[in-house]
Design a protein around this motif. Structure first.
Motif, PDB file in Angstrom:
ATOM      1  N   ASP A  51       0.849  -1.184   0.000  1.00  0.00           N
ATOM      2  CA  ASP A  51       0.000   0.000   0.000  1.00  0.00           C
ATOM      3  C   ASP A  51       0.887   1.237   0.000  1.00  0.00           C
ATOM      4  N   VAL A  57       0.070   0.641   6.287  1.00  0.00           N
ATOM      5  CA  VAL A  57       1.012  -0.470   6.363  1.00  0.00           C
ATOM      6  C   VAL A  57       1.412  -0.733   7.818  1.00  0.00           C
ATOM      7  N   PHE A  70       4.086  -6.755   5.140  1.00  0.00           N
ATOM      8  CA  PHE A  70       3.499  -5.547   4.561  1.00  0.00           C
ATOM      9  C   PHE A  70       4.609  -4.563   4.227  1.00  0.00           C
TER      10      PHE A  70
END
Length: 236
Positions: A51, A57, A70
Motif C-alpha cells: 500500500d 502499512v 506488509f
C-alpha cells in the motif's frame, strides 16, 4: 466497507483464487482486511500486502501478526518487491489510478507462468435516493478531474475482451441506506477541501448533503444503494 463488501469478495476468492500457491500479493491492501481474506481462503506460503500509505502499512503489520509481510509501495511502480507472484489481487483500486488499463497490463507481467490476477472493481453504482445520487455525482466529477473513473468496470471489459484466459462475472451488492451512509459520510468530510468538489457544490449544499447522510446513517429514512462489481480473473 470491509464488512459490507466481505461476502462478495469472499465468494470471488473462493471460486477464482488458487489455493496453497507459493506467493500472493495484495495490492492496495489498506489495513489488511483483504489480506486476511487471502490468507484464510488461499493459504499462500508467502503473503505480501502493498500500500502507498505508510499509516495503513503500519496498522496492518501491527494488527495482522505472523503470516504476512506488509510494505509501503506505489502499485504503479514495477517490479513489485520480491519479484513475480502466483496470485495478484486488488479490490476497488483501479478506480483510483491513472491509466488503469496500462496498470492492469503491467500487473499481468508480474505473474509467474500459470499465475492469476484477480480484480474486484465497480461496474456501476445506483440509487434512487437523492442524497446518494448527489454524493455519487460529486465523487464521479472529482475522480474524472483527476483522470480517474469511479465506475471502471466497462473500461476493464473493453481492455480484456480479447485477452486469452480472462473471465469476468458481474455480482450485485445492495445495502440499506444506513450502511451506505456510514461509508459515504467520512468521505464527504474529507472531500470538502477538494477544489474539484468546491467548484461543483456550495458550502450550504455540502452542509445539506452532510445532514442528509447523517440522517440516513442514524436510520432516518433513505433508499438502498446497489453496487454492481466486475470480478475479473486473468491467468498468465
Amino acid at each position: 466497507m470491509a464488512r459490507n463488501f466481505e461476502p462478495l469478495s469472499r465468494a470471488f476468492l473462493a471460486r477464482a483464487a488458487p489455493r496453497g500457491c507459493a506467493r500472493a500479493l495484495d495490492l492496495g491492501c489498506g489495513p489488511g482486511y483483504t489480506t486476511r481474506l487471502l490468507r484464510e481462503l488461499c493459504a499462500p506460503r508467502e503473503l505480501v500486502g502493498l500500500d502507498a500509505s505508510e499509516a495503513y502499512v503500519r496498522l496492518a503489520a501491527a494488527e495482522f501478526g505472523p503470516g504476512a509481510v506488509f510494505a509501503v509501495h506505489d502499485v504503479t511502480r514495477l517490479p513489485f518487491p520480491g519479484g513475480p507472484a502466483d496470485l495478484i489481487h486488488a479490490r476497488l483500486l483501479l478506480s483510483h489510478l491513472p491509466e488503469p488499463e496500462r496498470a492492469l497490463e503491467r500487473w499481468r507481467g508480474e505473474l509467474r507462468p500459470g499465475g492469476r490476477l484477480l480484480l474486484d472493481e465497480v461496474e456501476w453504482i445506483g440509487s434512487e435516493d437523492p442524497v446518494f445520487v448527489r454524493y455519487l455525482e460529486l465523487v464521479r466529477h472529482m475522480l474524472r478531474a483527476r483522470g480517474q473513473d469511479l465506475e471502471i468496470g466497462p473500461r476493464l471489459d473493453a481492455a480484456t475482451r480479447s485477452t486469452p484466459r480472462a473471465h469476468a462475472e458481474l455480482r450485485e451488492l445492495t445495502l440499506p441506506a444506513a450502511s451506505a451512509a456510514e461509508m459515504f459520510a467520512p468521505n464527504l468530510a474529507e472531500f470538502r477541501g477538494r477544489p474539484e468538489i468546491r467548484e461543483r457544490a456550495s458550502e450550504s449544499e455540502l452542509d445539506a448533503l452532510a445532514a442528509g447522510l447523517a440522517a440516513r446513517e442514524h436510520g432516518d429514512g433513505g433508499l438502498t444503494v446497489t453496487w454492481c462489481m466486475r470480478q475479473l480473473a486473468i491467468e498468465a
